[in-house]
Design a protein around this motif. Structure first.
Motif, PDB file in Angstrom:
ATOM      1  N   HIS A 153      -4.349 -41.555 -24.726  1.00 45.84           N
ATOM      2  CA  HIS A 153      -5.795 -41.126 -24.051  1.00 45.84           C
ATOM      3  C   HIS A 153      -6.900 -40.848 -25.086  1.00 45.84           C
ATOM      4  O   HIS A 153      -6.668 -40.428 -26.181  1.00 45.84           O
ATOM      5  CB  HIS A 153      -5.335 -40.044 -23.007  1.00 45.84           C
ATOM      6  CG  HIS A 153      -5.368 -38.803 -23.613  1.00 45.84           C
ATOM      7  ND1 HIS A 153      -4.073 -38.140 -24.069  1.00 45.84           N
ATOM      8  CD2 HIS A 153      -6.477 -37.865 -23.965  1.00 45.84           C
ATOM      9  CE1 HIS A 153      -4.442 -36.970 -24.677  1.00 45.84           C
ATOM     10  NE2 HIS A 153      -5.581 -36.630 -24.482  1.00 45.84           N
ATOM     11  N   TRP A 154      -8.018 -40.786 -24.562  1.00 46.10           N
ATOM     12  CA  TRP A 154      -9.045 -40.227 -25.259  1.00 46.10           C
ATOM     13  C   TRP A 154     -10.034 -39.408 -24.333  1.00 46.10           C
ATOM     14  O   TRP A 154      -9.662 -39.441 -23.003  1.00 46.10           O
ATOM     15  CB  TRP A 154     -10.103 -41.371 -25.746  1.00 46.10           C
ATOM     16  CG  TRP A 154     -10.518 -42.456 -25.471  1.00 46.10           C
ATOM     17  CD1 TRP A 154     -10.408 -42.693 -24.136  1.00 46.10           C
ATOM     18  CD2 TRP A 154     -10.943 -43.747 -25.927  1.00 46.10           C
ATOM     19  NE1 TRP A 154     -10.633 -44.125 -23.876  1.00 46.10           N
ATOM     20  CE2 TRP A 154     -11.259 -44.793 -25.018  1.00 46.10           C
ATOM     21  CE3 TRP A 154     -11.243 -43.762 -27.283  1.00 46.10           C
ATOM     22  CZ2 TRP A 154     -11.964 -45.924 -25.198  1.00 46.10           C
ATOM     23  CZ3 TRP A 154     -11.998 -45.206 -27.644  1.00 46.10           C
ATOM     24  CH2 TRP A 154     -12.160 -46.046 -26.519  1.00 46.10           C
ATOM     25  N   VAL A 155     -11.021 -38.990 -24.755  1.00 41.48           N
ATOM     26  CA  VAL A 155     -11.724 -37.707 -24.132  1.00 41.48           C
ATOM     27  C   VAL A 155     -13.320 -38.040 -23.923  1.00 41.48           C
ATOM     28  O   VAL A 155     -13.872 -38.500 -24.960  1.00 41.48           O
ATOM     29  CB  VAL A 155     -11.279 -36.330 -24.378  1.00 41.48           C
ATOM     30  CG1 VAL A 155      -9.616 -36.151 -24.201  1.00 41.48           C
ATOM     31  CG2 VAL A 155     -11.831 -35.959 -25.699  1.00 41.48           C
ATOM     32  N   TYR A 156     -13.815 -37.398 -22.899  1.00 41.92           N
ATOM     33  CA  TYR A 156     -15.255 -37.271 -22.938  1.00 41.92           C
ATOM     34  C   TYR A 156     -15.420 -35.910 -22.344  1.00 41.92           C
ATOM     35  O   TYR A 156     -14.726 -35.260 -21.721  1.00 41.92           O
ATOM     36  CB  TYR A 156     -16.231 -38.154 -22.613  1.00 41.92           C
ATOM     37  CG  TYR A 156     -15.969 -38.462 -20.820  1.00 41.92           C
ATOM     38  CD1 TYR A 156     -16.923 -37.971 -19.981  1.00 41.92           C
ATOM     39  CD2 TYR A 156     -14.976 -39.340 -20.170  1.00 41.92           C
ATOM     40  CE1 TYR A 156     -16.838 -38.157 -18.615  1.00 41.92           C
ATOM     41  CE2 TYR A 156     -14.980 -39.434 -18.927  1.00 41.92           C
ATOM     42  CZ  TYR A 156     -16.015 -39.018 -18.185  1.00 41.92           C
ATOM     43  OH  TYR A 156     -16.068 -39.204 -16.767  1.00 41.92           O
ATOM     44  N   TYR A 157     -16.807 -35.553 -22.324  1.00 38.74           N
ATOM     45  CA  TYR A 157     -17.254 -33.934 -21.921  1.00 38.74           C
ATOM     46  C   TYR A 157     -18.223 -34.237 -20.958  1.00 38.74           C
ATOM     47  O   TYR A 157     -19.136 -34.804 -21.191  1.00 38.74           O
ATOM     48  CB  TYR A 157     -17.411 -33.159 -23.145  1.00 38.74           C
ATOM     49  CG  TYR A 157     -16.196 -32.726 -23.903  1.00 38.74           C
ATOM     50  CD1 TYR A 157     -15.692 -31.589 -23.742  1.00 38.74           C
ATOM     51  CD2 TYR A 157     -15.941 -33.507 -25.059  1.00 38.74           C
ATOM     52  CE1 TYR A 157     -14.440 -31.324 -24.569  1.00 38.74           C
ATOM     53  CE2 TYR A 157     -15.065 -33.534 -25.798  1.00 38.74           C
ATOM     54  CZ  TYR A 157     -14.191 -32.221 -25.800  1.00 38.74           C
ATOM     55  OH  TYR A 157     -13.109 -32.070 -26.664  1.00 38.74           O
ATOM     56  N   LYS A 158     -18.079 -33.473 -19.644  1.00 43.42           N
ATOM     57  CA  LYS A 158     -18.979 -33.148 -18.928  1.00 43.42           C
ATOM     58  C   LYS A 158     -19.327 -31.806 -18.501  1.00 43.42           C
ATOM     59  O   LYS A 158     -18.199 -30.979 -18.234  1.00 43.42           O
ATOM     60  CB  LYS A 158     -18.954 -34.010 -17.665  1.00 43.42           C
ATOM     61  CG  LYS A 158     -19.781 -33.898 -16.370  1.00 43.42           C
ATOM     62  CD  LYS A 158     -19.769 -35.014 -15.553  1.00 43.42           C
ATOM     63  CE  LYS A 158     -20.936 -35.111 -14.464  1.00 43.42           C
ATOM     64  NZ  LYS A 158     -20.438 -36.176 -13.430  1.00 43.42           N
ATOM     65  N   GLN A 159     -20.281 -31.315 -18.622  1.00 41.53           N
ATOM     66  CA  GLN A 159     -20.604 -29.737 -18.342  1.00 41.53           C
ATOM     67  C   GLN A 159     -19.650 -28.874 -19.219  1.00 41.53           C
ATOM     68  O   GLN A 159     -19.105 -28.070 -18.831  1.00 41.53           O
ATOM     69  CB  GLN A 159     -20.504 -29.289 -16.999  1.00 41.53           C
ATOM     70  CG  GLN A 159     -21.585 -30.025 -16.236  1.00 41.53           C
ATOM     71  CD  GLN A 159     -21.312 -29.638 -14.427  1.00 41.53           C
ATOM     72  OE1 GLN A 159     -20.197 -29.045 -14.240  1.00 41.53           O
ATOM     73  NE2 GLN A 159     -22.235 -30.131 -13.856  1.00 41.53           N
ATOM     74  N   ARG A 160     -19.446 -29.353 -20.623  1.00 42.89           N
ATOM     75  CA  ARG A 160     -18.380 -28.595 -21.526  1.00 42.89           C
ATOM     76  C   ARG A 160     -17.007 -28.740 -21.205  1.00 42.89           C
ATOM     77  O   ARG A 160     -16.070 -28.249 -21.977  1.00 42.89           O
ATOM     78  CB  ARG A 160     -18.993 -27.229 -21.859  1.00 42.89           C
ATOM     79  CG  ARG A 160     -20.420 -27.084 -22.162  1.00 42.89           C
ATOM     80  CD  ARG A 160     -20.865 -27.556 -23.487  1.00 42.89           C
ATOM     81  NE  ARG A 160     -22.154 -27.313 -23.711  1.00 42.89           N
ATOM     82  CZ  ARG A 160     -22.682 -26.566 -24.750  1.00 42.89           C
ATOM     83  NH1 ARG A 160     -21.800 -26.012 -25.580  1.00 42.89           N
ATOM     84  NH2 ARG A 160     -23.998 -26.357 -24.807  1.00 42.89           N
ATOM     85  N   GLU A 161     -17.026 -29.589 -20.313  1.00 45.18           N
ATOM     86  CA  GLU A 161     -15.225 -29.388 -19.788  1.00 45.18           C
ATOM     87  C   GLU A 161     -14.793 -30.869 -20.192  1.00 45.18           C
ATOM     88  O   GLU A 161     -15.558 -31.867 -19.805  1.00 45.18           O
ATOM     89  CB  GLU A 161     -15.317 -29.463 -18.095  1.00 45.18           C
ATOM     90  CG  GLU A 161     -15.506 -28.297 -17.707  1.00 45.18           C
ATOM     91  CD  GLU A 161     -14.731 -26.802 -18.190  1.00 45.18           C
ATOM     92  OE1 GLU A 161     -13.346 -27.291 -18.257  1.00 45.18           O
ATOM     93  OE2 GLU A 161     -15.063 -25.814 -18.319  1.00 45.18           O
TER      94      GLU A 161
END
Length: 269
Positions: free
Chosen positions: A255-263
């Motif tokens: 998997h990879w990740v992104y961030y929304k509202q620091r989450e």
């Protein structure tokens, strides 16, 4: 969910296009998420705009934030526009950067080391005449700074962690495996993601940051990854994204990740 978290625009002085241009490019590329992440001003300098061809002026920061938030509302339901920023990491000014950036509702902050010993990592002349031991010292200092940036707690993402090779491809051959492994272990322990940044093709080195061998080591240490084109013109948005995903899967990432509202949000590869 397809995303690109690293884009710039005209305010930094060395990119083309408006924020809207990058959002529209993201839509054309089939992205569900586009992150806007222009360079922070040089907060540690007394000047309003210390380097007009590198970063925006201090007074432009609030305008930048307001524009991204306005466009986020406008494009709601079409593409998720995230408010990000790319921040330099200067240990001597870290608290000033932390305090200044905390006043704004950033979804994420990319921390990037762009200079070592007061000299740009992209300056080809910095390597001239250095002995092998001096080259090792510079490379080791670079990775110690990146590790310190991870420890700072200021960043969700660390930008282009071997970009020092950009205009000096021989950087990759300088033997300094322990500082790099120590750095990756710190990044893992701090829970910070590193980006696969496809802007290497705009430099002498070509290719991506970081190299495949570093990504293999990152996977070994359990470091999470994200994607950023580091586009300085709209046509580069999402560049090589599918090829990056395929390479990550081949290495063993799931998997990879992104961030929304620091989450952190995980996306399967």
């Amino acid at each position: 969910m397809k995303f690109d978290l690293h884009t710039h625009h005209f305010r930094c002085g060395h990119a083309d296009g408006t924020i809207r241009d990058y959002i529209e490019a993201g839509i054309s590329a089939g992205l569900g998420v586009i992150g806007i992440s222009d360079h922070t001003p040089y907060f540690g300098s007394p000047s309003e705009q210390a380097f007009p061809l590198i970063a925006m002026s201090k007074s432009e920061l609030s305008n930048y934030v307001e524009e991204v938030l306005s466009l986020k509302k406008e494009y709601e339901g079409v593409i998720d526009v995230l408010l990000g920023i790319e921040s330099d990491f200067f240990p001597e000014h870290a608290e000033l950067y932390r305090k200044t950036l905390s006043a704004y509702p950033f979804d994420y902050v990319i921390g990037s080391v762009h200079s070592v010993g007061g000299v740009s990592i992209f300056n080809k002349r910095r390597w001239k005449g250095l002995s092998k031991n001096e080259q090792i010292r510079v490379k080791s200092d670079y990775y110690r700074l990146i590790a310190d940036s991870a420890r700072s707690g200021m960043f969700q993402i660390l930008g282009h962690i071997d970009a020092m090779k950009g205009n000096y491809p021989a950087f990759s051959e300088i033997p300094a495996p322990k500082p790099m492994d120590d750095c990756l272990q710190v990044i893992s322990e701090c829970g910070v993601a590193i980006e696969i940044n496809t802007s290497g093709g705009t430099k002498l080195v070509g290719g991506w940051y970081p190299s495949e061998d570093i990504l293999e080591r990152a996977n070994h240490f359990g470091v999470e990854v994200t994607f950023g084109s580091d586009a300085h013109k709209p046509s580069r948005v999402a560049e090589d994204r599918d090829a990056v995903a395929a390479q990550l899967k081949a290495i063993g990432f799931t998997h990879w990740v992104y961030y929304k509202q620091r989450e952190k949000i995980k996306v399967s590869l």
